[in-house]
Motif scaffolding. Structure first.
Motif, PDB file in Angstrom:
ATOM      1  N   ALA A 100       0.854  -1.185   0.000  1.00  0.00           N
ATOM      2  CA  ALA A 100       0.000   0.000   0.000  1.00  0.00           C
ATOM      3  C   ALA A 100       0.886   1.229   0.000  1.00  0.00           C
ATOM      4  N   THR A 101       0.791   2.038  -1.050  1.00  0.00           N
ATOM      5  CA  THR A 101       1.525   3.302  -1.119  1.00  0.00           C
ATOM      6  C   THR A 101       0.550   4.428  -0.829  1.00  0.00           C
ATOM      7  N   LEU A 102       0.841   5.199   0.227  1.00  0.00           N
ATOM      8  CA  LEU A 102      -0.028   6.291   0.640  1.00  0.00           C
ATOM      9  C   LEU A 102       0.544   7.620   0.183  1.00  0.00           C
ATOM     10  N   ASP A 103      -0.326   8.445  -0.359  1.00  0.00           N
ATOM     11  CA  ASP A 103       0.043   9.796  -0.760  1.00  0.00           C
ATOM     12  C   ASP A 103       0.139  10.679   0.485  1.00  0.00           C
ATOM     13  N   THR A 104       0.547  11.923   0.271  1.00  0.00           N
ATOM     14  CA  THR A 104       0.657  12.875   1.366  1.00  0.00           C
ATOM     15  C   THR A 104      -0.638  12.980   2.167  1.00  0.00           C
ATOM     16  N   ASP A 105      -0.506  13.090   3.497  1.00  0.00           N
ATOM     17  CA  ASP A 105      -1.637  13.301   4.403  1.00  0.00           C
ATOM     18  C   ASP A 105      -2.759  12.299   4.147  1.00  0.00           C
ATOM     19  N   SER A 106      -2.428  11.020   4.189  1.00  0.00           N
ATOM     20  CA  SER A 106      -3.405   9.965   3.929  1.00  0.00           C
ATOM     21  C   SER A 106      -3.419   8.972   5.090  1.00  0.00           C
ATOM     22  N   ARG A 107      -4.505   8.219   5.171  1.00  0.00           N
ATOM     23  CA  ARG A 107      -4.632   7.201   6.215  1.00  0.00           C
ATOM     24  C   ARG A 107      -5.366   5.988   5.676  1.00  0.00           C
ATOM     25  N   LEU A 108      -4.828   4.812   6.001  1.00  0.00           N
ATOM     26  CA  LEU A 108      -5.437   3.545   5.613  1.00  0.00           C
ATOM     27  C   LEU A 108      -5.515   2.653   6.853  1.00  0.00           C
TER      28      LEU A 108
END
Length: 329
Positions: A140-148
């Motif tokens: 999982a690659t998260l972009d800036t200011d993201s939450r998973l």
């Protein structure tokens, strides 16, 4: 580890104790004894595999080089030197507490409940792009200011995009990965899919490879297949709509901080770059903000991006304490 130890504890408990000892200072000295225990039976090998999987699930590994030490490495450093063979029972008790009493899995581990998400979500701060490896082998690659949020159980894999954008490289599994975002979500297996969640509640799902299905509302049975190279969007109104130009909505190279546009207003491009900026860029003239621009931009590198825009439009980039101001010369 002695035969008495094997008799005293269940095979799973012995496997967990080995897992701890092999991360301690005596690991090399104990290697032959451990190998002999592992070769003794398939039951031993399977128990050790389970212990490794559960320990890995406690710390979903960050694999991006931008993060420094992984959770697992940091935990090994703290644990090293705590245990001696004379305190094997204490070590075992502590490990059982760490993994879950009597082997009971925590949320996010195999065997956990599907409705309970992991206590520590995957998150990025402003300006960060991070890649995480999930316990099932997905990334999982998260972009800036993201939450998973992540949850796994026997027979189900589930993640929930709480904010921002994610690229999921879904490992093949017995069951598809269920992805929640906004009121709906998607399912995918052995696929690569991007999802973005706007503050308005609008979700865009773009498939890069494989196959997936998208649902606009978790309470509705209606789904729509998503083909590679295409995108679907839905919002609070729970209506699925095809996206005419997927690459313009979710940039293919966003995981590297790049964006490419055939035509976009400068104000909109700067707003996109400001999602990564610790110090924002401000355009002092509305006429300048309305100009059209095209090209490929490294929008996650704020200062370099501002300098390039200044050169392209013959502007001055003035750095102040509040922002980088773009103005006429």
């Amino acid at each position: 580890m002695t035969k008495a130890g094997d008799d005293e504890y269940s095979v799973d408990e012995v496997a967990r104790a080995w897992l701890v000892k092999l991360r301690g200072e005596d690991a090399e000295a104990l290697r032959d004894e451990f190998d002999a225990w592992l070769r003794a039976s398939a039951e031993h090998r399977e128990a050790y595999r389970r212990a490794e999987a559960r320990m890995a699930a406690l710390a979903i590994l960050k694999t991006s080089q931008r993060h420094g030490t992984t959770h697992a490495e940091a935990r090994r450093g703290r644990m090293r030197g705590w245990f001696t063979w004379g305190a094997a029972a204490t070590a075992l008790a502590l490990l059982i507490i760490a993994i879950g009493a009597a082997g009971a899995p925590f949320p996010g581990q195999p065997g956990g409940t599907a409705t309970a998400f992991a206590a520590e979500p995957l998150e990025t701060q402003r300006g960060e792009i991070r890649t995480f490896r999930l316990v099932d082998g997905s990334r999982a690659t998260l972009d800036t200011d993201s939450r998973l949020d992540v949850a796994f159980s026997h027979g189900e894999r589930s993640v929930r995009l709480v904010r921002g954008r994610v690229r999921l490289s879904v490992a093949p599994g017995d069951v598809p990965l269920r992805i929640e975002a906004g009121r709906g979500g998607a399912t995918a297996n052995d696929a690569e899919i991007d999802l973005s969640l706007a503050a308005s509640g609008r979700v865009v799902a773009s498939l890069r490879r494989g196959a997936a299905e998208v649902r606009a509302d978790a309470n509705l049975d209606q789904t729509m297949p998503l083909k590679a190279g295409s995108a679907l969007a839905y919002g609070p109104g729970s209506r699925l709509e095809p996206v005419a130009a997927p690459a313009a909505v979710i940039q293919p190279d966003w995981t590297e901080g790049w964006a490419e546009y055939r035509s976009i207003k400068l104000g909109a491009l700067v707003a996109e770059a400001n999602r990564y900026a610790a110090v924002p860029i401000v355009i002092d003239d509305t006429d300048i903000a309305a100009r059209e621009v095209s090209g490929r931009f490294h929008i996650s590198q704020t200062e370099a991006f501002a300098e390039r825009i200044a050169i392209l439009f013959g502007l001055a980039a003035e750095r102040r304490t509040d922002a980088i101001h773009l103005r006429r010369r």
